[in-house]
Design a protein around this motif. Structure first.
Motif, PDB file in Angstrom:
ATOM      1  N   ARG A  10       3.189   8.643  -5.978  1.00 46.89           N
ATOM      2  CA  ARG A  10       4.302   7.817  -6.471  1.00 46.89           C
ATOM      3  C   ARG A  10       3.767   6.697  -7.351  1.00 46.89           C
ATOM      4  NH1 ARG A  10       2.450   2.959  -4.920  1.00 46.89           N
ATOM      5  NH2 ARG A  10       2.723   2.393  -2.759  1.00 46.89           N
ATOM      6  N   ALA A  12       5.094   2.781  -8.273  1.00 48.05           N
ATOM      7  CA  ALA A  12       6.038   1.844  -7.663  1.00 48.05           C
ATOM      8  C   ALA A  12       6.012   0.490  -8.378  1.00 48.05           C
ATOM      9  CB  ALA A  12       5.690   1.684  -6.180  1.00 48.05           C
ATOM     10  N   PRO A  13       6.500   0.443  -9.618  1.00 50.89           N
ATOM     11  CA  PRO A  13       6.428  -0.815 -10.363  1.00 50.89           C
ATOM     12  C   PRO A  13       7.421  -1.870  -9.876  1.00 50.89           C
ATOM     13  CG  PRO A  13       7.656   0.813 -11.623  1.00 50.89           C
ATOM     14  CD  PRO A  13       7.150   1.525 -10.396  1.00 50.89           C
ATOM     15  N   SER A  14       7.004  -3.120  -9.975  1.00 49.03           N
ATOM     16  CA  SER A  14       7.918  -4.244  -9.740  1.00 49.03           C
ATOM     17  C   SER A  14       8.539  -4.578 -11.088  1.00 49.03           C
ATOM     18  CB  SER A  14       7.144  -5.462  -9.227  1.00 49.03           C
ATOM     19  OG  SER A  14       6.467  -5.124  -8.043  1.00 49.03           O
ATOM     20  N   GLU A  46      10.357  -1.373  -7.321  1.00 46.30           N
ATOM     21  CA  GLU A  46      10.111  -2.325  -6.230  1.00 46.30           C
ATOM     22  C   GLU A  46      10.741  -3.676  -6.568  1.00 46.30           C
ATOM     23  OE1 GLU A  46       6.051  -1.888  -4.650  1.00 46.30           O
ATOM     24  OE2 GLU A  46       7.040  -0.313  -3.507  1.00 46.30           O
ATOM     25  N   TYR A 179       7.007  -7.544   0.435  1.00 40.95           N
ATOM     26  CA  TYR A 179       6.484  -6.310  -0.170  1.00 40.95           C
ATOM     27  C   TYR A 179       5.737  -5.463   0.860  1.00 40.95           C
ATOM     28  CZ  TYR A 179       2.536  -3.773  -2.212  1.00 40.95           C
ATOM     29  OH  TYR A 179       1.567  -2.839  -2.460  1.00 40.95           O
ATOM     30  N   VAL A 183       7.020  -1.635   1.291  1.00 38.41           N
ATOM     31  CA  VAL A 183       6.217  -0.541   0.741  1.00 38.41           C
ATOM     32  C   VAL A 183       5.863   0.480   1.833  1.00 38.41           C
ATOM     33  CG1 VAL A 183       3.872  -1.510   0.969  1.00 38.41           C
ATOM     34  CG2 VAL A 183       4.439  -0.211  -1.034  1.00 38.41           C
ATOM     35  N   ARG A 197      -3.065   3.517  -7.149  1.00 35.19           N
ATOM     36  CA  ARG A 197      -2.539   2.273  -7.727  1.00 35.19           C
ATOM     37  C   ARG A 197      -3.706   1.388  -8.121  1.00 35.19           C
ATOM     38  NH1 ARG A 197      -0.173  -0.091  -1.937  1.00 35.19           N
ATOM     39  NH2 ARG A 197      -2.206  -0.292  -0.942  1.00 35.19           N
ATOM     40  N   LEU A 201      -4.520  -4.164  -5.471  1.00 34.25           N
ATOM     41  CA  LEU A 201      -3.798  -3.958  -4.206  1.00 34.25           C
ATOM     42  C   LEU A 201      -4.711  -3.483  -3.079  1.00 34.25           C
ATOM     43  CD1 LEU A 201      -0.583  -2.608  -5.856  1.00 34.25           C
ATOM     44  CD2 LEU A 201      -0.761  -4.691  -4.488  1.00 34.25           C
TER      45      LEU A 201
HETATM   46  N1  GLU Z   1       5.093  -2.984  -6.814  1.00 36.08           N
HETATM   47  C1  GLU Z   1       3.687  -3.218  -6.832  1.00 36.08           C
HETATM   48  C2  GLU Z   1       3.269  -3.761  -8.176  1.00 36.08           C
HETATM   49  O1  GLU Z   1       3.938  -3.510  -9.168  1.00 36.08           O
HETATM   50  C3  GLU Z   1       2.879  -1.970  -6.579  1.00 36.08           C
HETATM   51  C4  GLU Z   1       3.005  -1.521  -5.203  1.00 36.08           C
HETATM   52  C5  GLU Z   1       2.180  -0.328  -4.819  1.00 36.08           C
HETATM   53  O2  GLU Z   1       1.800   0.485  -5.688  1.00 36.08           O
HETATM   54  O3  GLU Z   1       1.952  -0.203  -3.630  1.00 36.08           O
HETATM   55  O4  GLU Z   1       2.251  -4.422  -8.248  1.00 36.08           O
END
Ligand code: GLU
Length: 299
Positions: A10, A12-14, A46, A179, A183, A197, A201
């Motif tokens: 996946r 998962a952009p903010s 996200e 978050y 998540v 990712r 992170l």
């Molecule tokens: N939403 C997070 C971000 O854009 C990424 C979260 C993830 O990939 O776990 O930095």
């Protein structure tokens, strides 16, 4: 027949700004890694931190993914629609005695010690106070958890959560879910098996694995790709004025591919779709640079 679940990756952009080179790298890597394994690739917006999120940024990120040939499976999930699922997870943690209310202010936290990366370590001030959660921030106990895992690129990682993080917030005093909890709940519900990712992170992963264990959900595999940094040494982001992606996708896709040290195609692909078809076939995890950050090229 193998009993292992099908690969599901996946992105998962903010939605705090448009897609930029750094987020394109994460999208391309996670998509190629899932597709090369014959798996599915999901996109989740996200926007759990609603005040910082914008629907126009979400729209522009999704449009950029399409323009760049990165097509997802199924419906886009939005965290702003998932409050019930987060409430249910929090209730389960609370029923297990793992949650407490915390009335520490930002000012109180300024007195807390810092860990090696400069993050404040919560000293447990409210842990024994028995504060009803109510309108207070809610923290999850980390106990004496030492969490270790093997990142598919960065290798063996271990974190002593009590020493390095402390009990951490899963719901903020303003009622928004953190978050870290969102998540974990979403990855579990979407049956994500493989998370690719940015390495910024990596420091959150032990917290997420702790929550997975508390909630009794599986831990996916992790692969943290190098983060693209600006000349200033900071991660590319809206704050560092990362330029929006150019209209012509192919040169930028090639730059992202080169950033990931992947084998360039022998001739210039005629379109984003042609590039992505090539990239899925050529994806090689063993070529990825095993570092946490790399200077972004000019795009
Ligand atoms: N939403 C997070 C971000 O854009 C990424 C979260 C993830 O990939 O776990 O930095």
């Amino acid at each position: 027949m193998s009993g292992s679940p099908a690969v599901r990756g996946r992105f998962a952009p903010s939605p705090t700004g448009p897609l930029h080179f750094g987020s394109l790298v994460a999208a391309l890597a996670s998509s190629c890694d899932a597709r090369a394994a014959g798996g599915q690739w999901l996109v989740r917006i996200e926007d759990v931190d609603e005040p910082r999120s914008s629907t126009s940024a979400a729209r522009s990120i999704l449009a950029a993914l399409v323009r760049y040939g990165l097509r997802w499976n199924g419906e886009v999930v939005r965290q702003s629609q998932r409050t019930r699922a987060y409430e249910a997870a929090l209730a389960r943690l609370a029923a297990a005695g793992l949650i407490y209310g915390c009335e520490c202010t930002r000012r109180d936290m300024e007195a807390a010690p810092r860990n090696a990366t400069g993050e404040r370590v919560y000293p447990g001030t409210c842990r024994g106070l028995g504060l009803a959660a109510g309108a207070l921030a809610q923290r999850v106990r980390v106990g004496d958890a030492i969490v270790s895992f093997t990142d598919r690129l960065q290798g063996r990682q271990a974190q002593d959560l009590a020493d390095d993080v402390g009990d951490f917030i899963v719901r903020r005093a303003d009622g928004l879910f953190a978050y870290q909890l969102a998540v974990v709940v979403d990855d579990a519900e979407q049956a994500v098996t493989s998370i690719v990712r940015g390495a910024d992170l990596l420091a959150s992963t032990a917290r997420q694995i702790h929550l997975q264990r508390c909630l009794g959900v599986p831990t996916p595999e992790y692969l943290h790709v190098p983060v693209a940094i600006a000349g200033s040494g900071e991660k590319l982001s809206k704050q560092t004025d990362a330029p929006p992606l150019p209209a012509d996708p192919v040169p930028t896709l090639l730059a992202a591919w080169h950033f990931l040290d992947q084998a360039l195609p022998p001739t210039r692909p005629s379109s984003a779709d042609a590039f992505v078809a090539y990239a899925v076939g050529a994806w090689s995890r063993s070529r990825l640079p095993p570092v946490r950050m790399l200077l972004a090229p000019r795009v």
